[in-house]
Write a protein that holds these residues in place. Structure first.
Motif, PDB file in Angstrom:
ATOM      1  N   HIS A  77       0.865  -1.190   0.000  1.00 48.02           N
ATOM      2  CA  HIS A  77       0.000   0.000   0.000  1.00 48.02           C
ATOM      3  C   HIS A  77       0.895   1.232   0.000  1.00 48.02           C
ATOM      4  N   GLY A  78       1.247   1.682  -1.201  1.00 45.59           N
ATOM      5  CA  GLY A  78       2.237   2.740  -1.333  1.00 45.59           C
ATOM      6  C   GLY A  78       1.870   4.034  -0.646  1.00 45.59           C
ATOM      7  N   PHE A  79       0.596   4.379  -0.624  1.00 44.02           N
ATOM      8  CA  PHE A  79       0.196   5.646  -0.015  1.00 44.02           C
ATOM      9  C   PHE A  79       0.244   5.599   1.516  1.00 44.02           C
ATOM     10  N   LYS A  80       0.573   4.418   2.078  1.00 39.09           N
ATOM     11  CA  LYS A  80       0.767   4.337   3.528  1.00 39.09           C
ATOM     12  C   LYS A  80       2.162   4.797   3.945  1.00 39.09           C
ATOM     13  N   VAL A  81       3.037   5.010   2.968  1.00 44.33           N
ATOM     14  CA  VAL A  81       4.330   5.625   3.287  1.00 44.33           C
ATOM     15  C   VAL A  81       4.059   7.053   3.751  1.00 44.33           C
ATOM     16  N   LYS A  82       4.484   7.370   4.964  1.00 46.44           N
ATOM     17  CA  LYS A  82       4.146   8.657   5.555  1.00 46.44           C
ATOM     18  C   LYS A  82       4.952   9.782   4.908  1.00 46.44           C
ATOM     19  N   PRO A  83       4.302  10.898   4.631  1.00 49.61           N
ATOM     20  CA  PRO A  83       5.036  12.061   4.106  1.00 49.61           C
ATOM     21  C   PRO A  83       6.088  12.544   5.101  1.00 49.61           C
TER      22      PRO A  83
END
Length: 385
Positions: A77-83
């Protein structure tokens, strides 16, 4: 393969005197690859490009391997990488081998306090979210959603972002990245059947030139470490250059799909290549038009390569429960294919609006700890009826 490009002021003949209006000299640098046999550029600098004042700290950015010998299919889940605020800190290697690193990044801020140089690898940066400007020693490129930015190894650059909402999919390659040779003639020109041509490749047209002395921090990546060096002159001091080795941009939206009466194999989607992996672009296209065509891909065995798909947008017809920012890893050694029901759903459909980037590596990929933090451990069971 980039083509010849000239920007700024250069002398009529290479390796000859090139003087400034005051009679002093500009300094020539041959910026080349593969010894003196690969692509190169001759750049001309206001000051000597060799002035290192100080070497500061050195620290590891090597990926932490969780699974070195992997045969399990994963969904990440790539968008779970936190900014994260910093561009380099935001880069998380999720898959790796001796030829490349596959990286996710969600930087919030532009690189202001330092410049960056990767001495080991070409960087192919795919922009999933965000707009801005790639600023380099060889000129600038505006970028937006869907752009590939190809930054050759050794290019000093910064990333300027317009907002904090940015998502990047990056392939870091220890082999030079080229356009596919199957689409080039022996002169290097892209052929008529190529899915894109030279008009689609955006070259730098804006050259920033500073003639400044001082302390300029360059963060340099070499052998999985960042080394901080202080240059005595501004690294963007190029007054002009010409050659073939420079950064350029290509939009996935300018890739023209190749279709046929029956399902076409993945190589028709090929966009970039090295001798160690290929990169493909899946874009909106018409489906196969044989009266008995099955638009969904057939089951196939990954015998020689690991397959990585980064899902960008649309409805990827061969998968169930896939969303933007997901990554699927289908490793070598086991077959994979459409999820249950996907083949049947595809029959009779006339087009797809899917958008995805695929990386097929010829060596197995290792799974990192950062990958397992965002992994669906049960994905490999998703083909069960």
């Amino acid at each position: 393969m980039p083509f010849y490009h000239k920007l700024g002021k250069i002398p009529p003949k290479r390796h000859t005197q090139f003087k400034k209006p005051d009679g002093s000299f500009y300094y020539e640098q041959l910026f080349g690859t593969i010894g003196f046999d690969g692509m190169s550029t001759n750049s001309y600098h206001e000051q000597r490009p060799t002035q290192v004042k100080e070497i500061r700290k050195q620290y590891s950015v090597a990926p932490k391997i969780a699974k070195a010998n992997n045969i399990q299919s994963y969904r990440l889940h790539g968008f779970k990488v936190k900014p994260e605020n910093d561009y380099l800190d935001s880069r998380k290697i999720v898959l790796t081998n001796s030829d490349c690193n596959i990286i996710l990044a969600a930087p919030k801020e532009s690189t202001r306090d330092y410049f960056y140089k990767n001495t080991d690898a070409d960087e192919l940066i795919f922009v999933h979210k965000g707009t801005g400007k790639l600023r380099t020693m060889l000129g600038n490129l505006d970028f937006k959603y869907g752009d590939y930015l190809l930054v050759p190894r050794g290019v000093i650059y910064k990333m300027d972002f317009d907002t904090e909402d940015n998502r990047l999919f990056i392939v870091e390659s220890y082999r030079p990245i080229y356009t596919p040779k199957r689409y080039r003639n022996w002169f290097g020109q892209l052929l008529e059947h190529s899915p894109f041509c030279e008009r689609d490749l955006r070259q730098p047209q804006e050259l920033e030139t500073y003639n400044e002395s001082g302390d300029f921090l360059i963060k340099i990546k070499k052998q999985d470490e960042i080394i901080e060096m202080v240059y005595a002159s501004h690294p963007f001091d190029v007054i002009g250059y010409d050659g073939y080795n420079y950064p350029y941009a290509f939009s996935i939206h300018d890739f023209e799909p190749i279709t046929g009466r029956v399902h076409q194999p993945p190589p028709v989607h090929q966009t970039f290549e090295t001798d160690a992996f290929v990169v493909c672009s899946f874009v909106p296209r018409l489906y196969d038009y044989h009266p008995l065509a099955v638009p969904a891909p057939y089951n196939h065995s990954n015998i020689d390569s690991d397959e990585v798909l980064y899902y960008v947008d649309g409805d990827f017809m061969s998968r169930n429960d896939i969303a933007a920012g997901h990554i699927s890893l289908h490793p070598a050694g086991i077959p994979h294919g459409p999820h249950p029901g996907a083949m049947e759903r595809s029959i009779g459909k006339v087009k797809t609006d899917e958008l995805a980037v695929m990386v097929d590596t010829f060596k197995p990929l290792k799974v990192t700890e950062d990958a397992l933090k965002i992994a669906d451990e049960d994905y490999y069971k998703s083909w069960l009826e």
